[in-house]
Design a protein around this motif. Structure first.
Motif, PDB file in Angstrom:
ATOM      1  N   UNK A  75       0.839  -1.194   0.000  1.00  0.00           N
ATOM      2  CA  UNK A  75       0.000   0.000   0.000  1.00  0.00           C
ATOM      3  C   UNK A  75       0.880   1.252   0.000  1.00  0.00           C
ATOM      4  N   UNK A  76       0.317   2.360  -0.492  1.00  0.00           N
ATOM      5  CA  UNK A  76       1.014   3.638  -0.406  1.00  0.00           C
ATOM      6  C   UNK A  76      -0.006   4.762  -0.347  1.00  0.00           C
ATOM      7  N   UNK A  77       0.429   5.926   0.147  1.00  0.00           N
ATOM      8  CA  UNK A  77      -0.424   7.116   0.189  1.00  0.00           C
ATOM      9  C   UNK A  77       0.451   8.363   0.104  1.00  0.00           C
ATOM     10  N   UNK A  78       0.143   9.216  -0.859  1.00  0.00           N
ATOM     11  CA  UNK A  78       0.787  10.513  -1.011  1.00  0.00           C
ATOM     12  C   UNK A  78      -0.316  11.565  -0.955  1.00  0.00           C
ATOM     13  N   UNK A  79      -0.232  12.504   0.002  1.00  0.00           N
ATOM     14  CA  UNK A  79      -1.316  13.470   0.176  1.00  0.00           C
ATOM     15  C   UNK A  79      -0.760  14.834   0.559  1.00  0.00           C
ATOM     16  N   UNK A  80      -1.269  15.868  -0.108  1.00  0.00           N
ATOM     17  CA  UNK A  80      -0.802  17.221   0.147  1.00  0.00           C
ATOM     18  C   UNK A  80      -1.941  18.187   0.366  1.00  0.00           C
ATOM     19  N   UNK A  81      -1.635  19.277   1.058  1.00  0.00           N
ATOM     20  CA  UNK A  81      -2.613  20.329   1.329  1.00  0.00           C
ATOM     21  C   UNK A  81      -2.889  21.147   0.072  1.00  0.00           C
ATOM     22  N   UNK A  82      -4.143  21.527  -0.114  1.00  0.00           N
ATOM     23  CA  UNK A  82      -4.536  22.460  -1.165  1.00  0.00           C
ATOM     24  C   UNK A  82      -5.036  23.744  -0.508  1.00  0.00           C
ATOM     25  N   UNK A  83      -4.444  24.861  -0.872  1.00  0.00           N
ATOM     26  CA  UNK A  83      -4.927  26.152  -0.400  1.00  0.00           C
ATOM     27  C   UNK A  83      -5.687  26.780  -1.559  1.00  0.00           C
ATOM     28  N   UNK A  84      -6.911  26.321  -1.749  1.00  0.00           N
ATOM     29  CA  UNK A  84      -7.629  26.660  -2.978  1.00  0.00           C
ATOM     30  C   UNK A  84      -8.129  28.098  -3.030  1.00  0.00           C
ATOM     31  N   UNK A  85      -8.026  28.845  -1.924  1.00  0.00           N
ATOM     32  CA  UNK A  85      -8.390  30.261  -2.016  1.00  0.00           C
ATOM     33  C   UNK A  85      -7.315  31.071  -2.736  1.00  0.00           C
ATOM     34  N   UNK A  86      -6.081  30.530  -2.799  1.00  0.00           N
ATOM     35  CA  UNK A  86      -5.010  31.205  -3.531  1.00  0.00           C
ATOM     36  C   UNK A  86      -4.434  30.348  -4.656  1.00  0.00           C
ATOM     37  N   UNK A 111       3.771  16.882  -0.740  1.00  0.00           N
ATOM     38  CA  UNK A 111       2.950  15.915  -0.011  1.00  0.00           C
ATOM     39  C   UNK A 111       3.211  16.089   1.484  1.00  0.00           C
ATOM     40  N   UNK A 112       2.753  17.219   2.008  1.00  0.00           N
ATOM     41  CA  UNK A 112       3.012  17.558   3.398  1.00  0.00           C
ATOM     42  C   UNK A 112       2.135  16.792   4.374  1.00  0.00           C
ATOM     43  N   UNK A 113       0.994  16.267   3.926  1.00  0.00           N
ATOM     44  CA  UNK A 113       0.073  15.597   4.834  1.00  0.00           C
ATOM     45  C   UNK A 113       0.453  14.132   5.053  1.00  0.00           C
ATOM     46  N   UNK A 114       0.700  13.409   4.001  1.00  0.00           N
ATOM     47  CA  UNK A 114       1.069  11.993   4.099  1.00  0.00           C
ATOM     48  C   UNK A 114       2.038  11.639   2.976  1.00  0.00           C
TER      49      UNK A 114
END
Length: 391
Positions: A75-86, A111-114
């Protein structure tokens, strides 16, 4: 940003080619809200903004698995934050603190979250890379608001150690938020095979030459769930760059379904610094911390009026004590009413009203409101109206 776009294109191509061999999914959440906040200047000025991630943090990612046979999967997971207001993607994990760190942090991280890879099977799940700390699982399962308003949610910022300015001197990230730990290995047992009971273990490597105790994370947890009700408790200890100061914490979450329409949530956490450490100052929350203790009580109820409509009432009590001879002792309370309407399984509209009250107008009190109350005021009201779409 060019690097982010290139990475996005490469990973998109990877997902398309790999899907023929294994299960690879691209997913995400886009959440935006209009926010109106009172008492944002010393003279009581108001503020109107559009902010991302108010019901749930906006994010995007890739996850996948491959059947290895015998009940085992890669298994793997790559997850990053989206700052969609900017339109920005990714967030930093630190390295800009007052200490001299042995390892430079990151101003931005795609991928700062996971960012982990691992194996799962009848034995449980083992992942290696950048993992959520176990305390997130404990308070997350029963957070009174379901982790909504993450940037001003005491359980997210304090219980789960997500305030980099407050906890950035401890753990593997060496300067940033401690909610997620770099260079870590995490194990979670299969509760389905243990009558709903499970355990978790996690270790984060500080990676300092000659000192294996510096900047490390150690955590353990136990939990129970029957699919509706649940309880979890976790303990963690993080050290600083010298290995002489430590941050220890306990987090507890309880969730109880009274009726199909009514659910009660309760959380408690406490974290304490032992030893003296210089960490970045933000609203007087982090200043040469020694014996600093931050405790958070959270309680809330969810009431489902219909399959589409849910109303949540929540309360948080946040206290700080112990350091600098009590000169920075503080207190703040939050009262929140949150309503959600699901247009579909993927799209939800929401509105919230938050009243925050600090023990005084001093920064050590207002800072515990996590930005809701500006210095020079002792209370503030915030309203939010937004929409969330997941894909």
């Amino acid at each position: 940003m060019k690097k982010s776009l290139i990475a996005f294109a490469v990973l998109s191509a990877f997902a398309a080619s790999a899907s023929a061999q294994s299960n690879v999914t691209m997913y995400g959440i886009i959440d935006a809200a209009a926010m109106y906040n009172t008492n944002q200047t010393a003279g009581g000025g108001k503020k109107l903004t559009v902010d991302a991630g108010q019901l749930l943090t906006s994010r995007w990612g890739f996850k996948g698995s491959e059947d290895l046979g015998g009940g085992m999967k890669a298994i793997f997971n790559l997850e990053g934050t989206l700052t969609n207001d900017t339109g920005a993607a990714g967030a930093g994990f630190g390295g800009t603190g007052a200490q001299s760190f042995t390892q430079a942090g990151s101003g931005t991280s795609l991928f700062d979250r996971l960012a982990w890879v691992g194996l799962s099977g009848d034995f449980g799940t083992v992942t290696a890379g950048r993992n959520n700390i176990l305390g997130v699982d404990s308070v997350g399962m029963a957070d009174p608001m379901g982790l909504a308003h993450a940037g001003s949610n005491p359980n997210v910022m304090f219980s789960a150690l997500n305030s980099g300015a407050t906890y950035g001197g401890f753990g593997t990230n060496q300067g940033g938020t401690a909610l997620r730990q770099n260079n870590s290995i995490k194990y979670v047992s299969p509760y389905q095979n243990m009558s709903g009971f499970g355990v978790g273990l996690m270790y984060g490597f500080g990676e300092k030459a000659g000192d294996t105790s510096a900047n490390r994370y150690m955590g353990a947890s136990a939990f129970f769930t029957d699919g509706k009700n649940g309880a979890a408790i976790s303990y963690a200890k993080l050290t600083d760059a010298s290995g002489n100061a430590s941050l220890s914490g306990v987090a507890l979450g309880l969730r109880y379904v009274v009726t199909p329409e009514f659910r009660f949530n309760f959380t408690y956490s406490q974290n304490k610094v032992d030893g003296t450490i210089l960490i970045p100052v933000a609203a007087n929350l982090a200043l040469n911390a020694d014996q600093r203790k931050i405790a958070i009580i959270g309680a809330g109820v969810d009431y489902t009026f219909s399959p589409q409509t849910t109303i949540t009432g929540a309360y948080y009590d946040t206290k700080r004590s112990g350091d600098v001879g009590g000169a920075l002792d503080g207190k703040a309370d939050q009262y929140i009413l949150l309503g959600k309407y699901a247009f579909s399984k993927r799209t939800t509209a929401y509105a919230s009203l938050t009243y925050a009250k600090a023990g005084s107008s001093n920064p050590q009190d207002t800072g515990l409101s996590l930005g809701i109350i500006a210095a020079g005021n002792s209370s503030a009201v915030r309203t939010a109206v937004g929409v969330l779409h997941s894909f």
